[in-house]
Design an enzyme around this catalytic site. Structure first.
Site, PDB file in Angstrom:
ATOM      1  N   SER A 123       0.880  -7.314  -1.534  1.00  0.00           N
ATOM      2  CA  SER A 123       1.339  -8.483  -0.765  1.00  0.00           C
ATOM      3  C   SER A 123       0.345  -9.638  -0.832  1.00  0.00           C
ATOM      4  O   SER A 123       0.706 -10.781  -0.558  1.00  0.00           O
ATOM      5  CB  SER A 123       1.661  -8.106   0.682  1.00  0.00           C
ATOM      6  OG  SER A 123       0.503  -8.004   1.472  1.00  0.00           O
TER       7      SER A 123
ATOM      8  N   THR B 173       0.827  -1.214   0.000  1.00  0.00           N
ATOM      9  CA  THR B 173       0.000   0.000   0.000  1.00  0.00           C
ATOM     10  C   THR B 173       0.859   1.261   0.000  1.00  0.00           C
ATOM     11  O   THR B 173       0.529   2.261  -0.642  1.00  0.00           O
ATOM     12  CB  THR B 173      -0.919  -0.001   1.242  1.00  0.00           C
ATOM     13  OG1 THR B 173      -1.799  -1.117   1.132  1.00  0.00           O
ATOM     14  CG2 THR B 173      -1.744   1.251   1.312  1.00  0.00           C
TER      15      THR B 173
ATOM     16  N   THR C 109       0.821  -4.865   4.036  1.00  0.00           N
ATOM     17  CA  THR C 109       0.550  -5.301   5.410  1.00  0.00           C
ATOM     18  C   THR C 109      -0.144  -6.658   5.486  1.00  0.00           C
ATOM     19  O   THR C 109      -0.023  -7.347   6.497  1.00  0.00           O
ATOM     20  CB  THR C 109      -0.332  -4.262   6.150  1.00  0.00           C
ATOM     21  OG1 THR C 109      -1.558  -4.092   5.420  1.00  0.00           O
ATOM     22  CG2 THR C 109       0.380  -2.926   6.248  1.00  0.00           C
ATOM     23  N   ASP C 110      -0.843  -7.060   4.403  1.00  0.00           N
ATOM     24  CA  ASP C 110      -1.677  -8.263   4.504  1.00  0.00           C
ATOM     25  C   ASP C 110      -0.883  -9.552   4.732  1.00  0.00           C
ATOM     26  O   ASP C 110      -1.365 -10.458   5.400  1.00  0.00           O
ATOM     27  CB  ASP C 110      -2.561  -8.401   3.261  1.00  0.00           C
ATOM     28  CG  ASP C 110      -3.719  -7.424   3.296  1.00  0.00           C
ATOM     29  OD1 ASP C 110      -4.399  -7.343   4.343  1.00  0.00           O
ATOM     30  OD2 ASP C 110      -3.936  -6.725   2.294  1.00  0.00           O
TER      31      ASP C 110
END
Lengths: 158, 158, 158, 158
Positions: free
Chosen positions: B49, B7, B78-79
Site C-alpha cells: 500500500s 502485508t 495497513t499503511d
C-alpha cells in the site's frame, strides 16, 4: 468473554497421545489478533461440551447475567453450543450474547478459532440484545441454528 | 471481497531473502476459517500500500461501485488503508464497504490476518451503508481513524 | 523410507473430534526440510503402534530386507518402536536401519517430527550396518534403548 | 552450538514491515525437537551472513577453537556459510564442526530450520574431525560444497 472450554482450547497430551484441556488459549488468540478491545476474560470452566451438565449451562447463563458488561462472547464446544444458547436465552437478558467455538483446536496448525473469535467479537459489538451463535463467518439467532453433524457446519433450521 | 495486496498476502522469497507477492491467500484463509458465506473473491491488484497510486485507489473505488454486491470487504495494506477508504467514501456509494488488512503476513506463523478477516466479514454483514476500517477487533468510520505508526494499532482521531 | 503410521502422521478429525490417519505427511515434511536426498517413500501401513501386530512387524522387517536400498529409515509410532527394532534386528540384515517417530503429530503446530526426520536421515547416512532408534536428537542401538513413559523421552537401558 | 544469526533467526517487524534479528530461536527449536542432548548454546553474534566481516569469521573460528567441546554446530546464514567454513577449516582444529542454516526463518510457518538442526546435530555426533556443511538433508565437506543461488540448494562442487 466467558471461556467454557470446547475444541477451542484442547491440546495434545504427548505422553498419553490424547486430547486434553489445560489453560485457555484466549489471551494468546487475542494477542495474535492484535485485539485492542477493552475486555475481560473469565475462565468459567474447561469442559468438552458433550460432557456439559444442565448445571454447567445454568452457571454460564448466570455468569452472563451477573457480569457488569452488556455485551458478552462465550467460547463453547460446538456440539452442544445451541443447547447452551437456548438456556441463556431463557433468561431474557437485556444483553447481546454471542457464542462461538472452533472445529479444530487452536494449538493445531490450521484452526478456525482465530477467525471465529474475530467474527464473534465483531458481531457482539453491533447486534441488538439477544442470544446468537457466530460460526463459519455467519451469525444465527439462537432459535434458528443447528450444527450439521455430517458437514460440521452451522446452518439455519428453516 | 476485493483483494489489493498488502502485508496480508506477502510471502518470503527464500532465494532472495525478501518479502514479495505471489497469489492471494484469501481462499486459503476462508477455507481455514470454515467460512460458509456466499462470496466472490476478486484479486484486483497485488501491491504494497506504500506503492499504491491515486489511479490504483480510484480503481478500487470503481470496483466497489461496479460489483453487483451491496456489501464489500477490501483487503489492503495497513499503511495507506485510511487514504483508500477516503477515496472510496468520496464516491458516496449506497453500499457497506469494510477495509481490513494484517500487520503480519498470513504465510508467517502468528498473523492477525485470520482474526481481521473474521472481523471484517462480520461487520460488513450488519453495518449500515458507509465506508469503514476493521482492525484490532474494532470498526472505525473512514473519517475517524488513523494508524498509529509507533504502536501499529488503529485508533480514533478524536 | 518406510512409513508405518504413528503419531507422526495423525490428523484431527474435526467432525468427530478424534485423531485419525489419512495419508502420510512424509512428502510434505521432506519438502519443508528442502531435502535433496535421492530417496523412495513407501507407505507400508498406517497404524498406531499400540495396535501393531507381530505380523505387521514381520512385514516391516521383510520390507527392510527386500528393498534395494542398503540404508532405510522407518517412521513408526513411539510406543512400540523398540519392539519393532528388535524384530528387524533379528533378521541380521547387512543394512543400516534407523527408526524414528514423533511425540506430536506433524499436522499440529509444534511437532518434533521435522527435527526427528532430519536426525534419522542424517544418522542413516553415516552409521554402520545395524538397527537404531533416532529420537530426541540422539541415536540408540536397538538393544540399548527404551521409551520412558513418564517423560516421553527415549533413554539408554544401562 | 554457536549461534551467528542468519535467516534461521530472522523475525518480522510488524511496525516497519521488514525482517530483523532479535533473539535466537535456538532454545525454542531444541525444545520443539524434544532434544535431549547435553549441549550449550552460545549466541556469538546475530548478523545476516551477507553482512559478515572477516573479523566476524575469525571470531567464529576462535570460538570453535576455544570452547571445551570437541563437537560444535554453528548456525549461520546460508549465503556465506561456505566462506566461514573455509576460515574455520584453516584453523585445522581436532574437532568436528558442522555448519547449518535455514532458507526460511523459523518464525515463519514452513521453515526448514528444525529439519536442518536435527540433521546437523546428528551428523556432528558421528562424523570424524573436520569442517562440514549440513543442508538439504546432506552433509558436505567444507571444500566440496557451494550454494546454488538459483535453486537455493547446496551441492557438491565436483
Amino acid at each position: 468473554m466467558l471461556v467454557t472450554g470446547g475444541t477451542f482450547d484442547k491440546e495434545y497430551d504427548e505422553i498419553r497421545g490424547e486430547l486434553f484441556f489445560r489453560n485457555t488459549h484466549l489471551p494468546e488468540l487475542l494477542r495474535q489478533g492484535r485485539c485492542a478491545l477493552d475486555l475481560a476474560v473469565d475462565e468459567l470452566m474447561m469442559v468438552d461440551s458433550l460432557q456439559m451438565s444442565d448445571a454447567d449451562r445454568e452457571r454460564i447463563a448466570a455468569a452472563c447475567a451477573d457480569c457488569p458488561e452488556s455485551r458478552v462472547v462465550v467460547t463453547h464446544g460446538t456440539d452442544t453450543m445451541v443447547e447452551t444458547a437456548r438456556v441463556i436465552a431463557a433468561h431474557r437478558l437485556a444483553k447481546t450474547v454471542v457464542l462461538t467455538g472452533a472445529m479444530v483446536p487452536f494449538a493445531f496448525g490450521s484452526s478456525d478459532g482465530l477467525f471465529n473469535l474475530g467474527s464473534a467479537l465483531s458481531f457482539v459489538q453491533v447486534l441488538p440484545p439477544g442470544v446468537y451463535v457466530a460460526m463459519n463467518g455467519r451469525c444465527f439467532a439462537w432459535d434458528d441454528v443447528r450444527k450439521n453433524r455430517s458437514t460440521g457446519r452451522f446452518e439455519p433450521i428453516a
